[in-house]
Design a protein around this motif. Structure first.
Motif, PDB file in Angstrom:
ATOM      1  N   ASP A 109       7.746  -1.418  -1.782  1.00  0.00           N
ATOM      2  CA  ASP A 109       7.061  -0.150  -1.595  1.00  0.00           C
ATOM      3  C   ASP A 109       6.223   0.194  -2.822  1.00  0.00           C
ATOM      4  OD1 ASP A 109       8.200   0.141   0.891  1.00  0.00           O
ATOM      5  OD2 ASP A 109       9.810   1.465   0.202  1.00  0.00           O
ATOM      6  N   LYS A 110       6.755  -0.051  -3.988  1.00  0.00           N
ATOM      7  CA  LYS A 110       6.041   0.259  -5.228  1.00  0.00           C
ATOM      8  C   LYS A 110       4.777  -0.568  -5.333  1.00  0.00           C
ATOM      9  CE  LYS A 110       5.611   1.802  -9.473  1.00  0.00           C
ATOM     10  NZ  LYS A 110       4.796   2.951  -9.655  1.00  0.00           N
ATOM     11  N   ASP A 114       0.868   0.855  -5.202  1.00  0.00           N
ATOM     12  CA  ASP A 114      -0.088   0.568  -6.269  1.00  0.00           C
ATOM     13  C   ASP A 114      -1.337  -0.109  -5.723  1.00  0.00           C
ATOM     14  OD1 ASP A 114       1.565   1.689  -8.148  1.00  0.00           O
ATOM     15  OD2 ASP A 114       2.505  -0.221  -8.720  1.00  0.00           O
ATOM     16  N   LYS A 115      -1.174  -1.036  -4.815  1.00  0.00           N
ATOM     17  CA  LYS A 115      -2.294  -1.737  -4.202  1.00  0.00           C
ATOM     18  C   LYS A 115      -3.177  -0.751  -3.422  1.00  0.00           C
ATOM     19  CE  LYS A 115      -3.381  -5.438  -0.979  1.00  0.00           C
ATOM     20  NZ  LYS A 115      -2.871  -6.396  -0.017  1.00  0.00           N
ATOM     21  N   ALA A 116      -2.558   0.132  -2.635  1.00  0.00           N
ATOM     22  CA  ALA A 116      -3.315   1.110  -1.862  1.00  0.00           C
ATOM     23  C   ALA A 116      -4.054   2.073  -2.785  1.00  0.00           C
ATOM     24  CB  ALA A 116      -2.378   1.880  -0.941  1.00  0.00           C
ATOM     25  N   LEU A 117      -3.463   2.455  -3.895  1.00  0.00           N
ATOM     26  CA  LEU A 117      -4.106   3.365  -4.847  1.00  0.00           C
ATOM     27  C   LEU A 117      -5.339   2.713  -5.461  1.00  0.00           C
ATOM     28  CD1 LEU A 117      -3.894   6.121  -6.200  1.00  0.00           C
ATOM     29  CD2 LEU A 117      -2.478   5.068  -7.970  1.00  0.00           C
ATOM     30  N   LYS A 118      -5.240   1.421  -5.812  1.00  0.00           N
ATOM     31  CA  LYS A 118      -6.389   0.702  -6.375  1.00  0.00           C
ATOM     32  C   LYS A 118      -7.507   0.575  -5.344  1.00  0.00           C
ATOM     33  CE  LYS A 118      -3.731  -2.013  -9.670  1.00  0.00           C
ATOM     34  NZ  LYS A 118      -3.206  -3.336 -10.021  1.00  0.00           N
ATOM     35  N   GLU A 119      -7.171   0.285  -4.097  1.00  0.00           N
ATOM     36  CA  GLU A 119      -8.184   0.144  -3.046  1.00  0.00           C
ATOM     37  C   GLU A 119      -8.900   1.471  -2.805  1.00  0.00           C
ATOM     38  OE1 GLU A 119      -6.214  -1.380   0.409  1.00  0.00           O
ATOM     39  OE2 GLU A 119      -6.001  -3.380  -0.436  1.00  0.00           O
ATOM     40  N   MET A 120      -8.177   2.575  -2.831  1.00  0.00           N
ATOM     41  CA  MET A 120      -8.809   3.872  -2.635  1.00  0.00           C
ATOM     42  C   MET A 120      -9.721   4.216  -3.809  1.00  0.00           C
ATOM     43  SD  MET A 120      -6.006   6.347  -0.794  1.00  0.00           S
ATOM     44  CE  MET A 120      -4.716   6.172  -2.012  1.00  0.00           C
TER      45      MET A 120
END
Length: 137
Positions: A109-110, A114-120
């Motif tokens: 989940d972590k 983090d991956k989703a935050l970078k993509e956004m």
């Protein structure tokens, strides 16, 4: 040939006998038994006139109008349910899929967060919203 004629006569005779024995007596009215007709008419009771019937009364019911003052319904005195409290924890996921909150802290989940935050951040880095000019009236 004679036997056929004999059988026809026998069948016609049987039908005639059946008619005179069963059907014809039902078509003729029977005489009263016992006393003669003139005696029955002498002892018949006199006709009694029908009693007067009461006149029907049709009345429309009067329904009173409701009062203009409305009484408020009693309030519900039960205590409302408090929203479920979930402690905020860094690096944990709150899962509402079962209808109640459950906190999960899995390493996958972590990394996914983090991956989703970078993509956004990458997708929105070149986007600018210019200030809008108010219209003149």
């Amino acid at each position: 040939m004679k036997s056929r004629l004999i059988w026809i006569v026998v069948v016609v005779g049987a039908l005639a006998g059946f008619y005179y024995a069963t059907i014809r007596p039902m078509l003729q009215p029977t005489a009263p038994r016992g006393l003669g007709r003139h005696v029955n008419s002498e002892f018949r009771p006199a006709d009694i006139p029908m009693p007067p019937l009461p006149e029907p009364k049709f009345e429309t019911p009067v329904i009173p109008l409701p009062s203009p003052i409305f009484v408020a319904a009693p309030r519900d005195t039960r205590k409302p349910l408090a929203p479920p409290t979930v402690p905020i924890q860094d690096g944990a996921t709150i899962d509402f899929s079962i209808g109640a909150p459950s906190v999960r802290s899995i390493g996958d989940d972590k990394t996914a967060l983090d991956k989703a935050l970078k993509e956004m951040a990458e997708a929105t880095k070149d986007i600018e919203f210019p200030p809008s000019v108010p219209e003149k009236k």
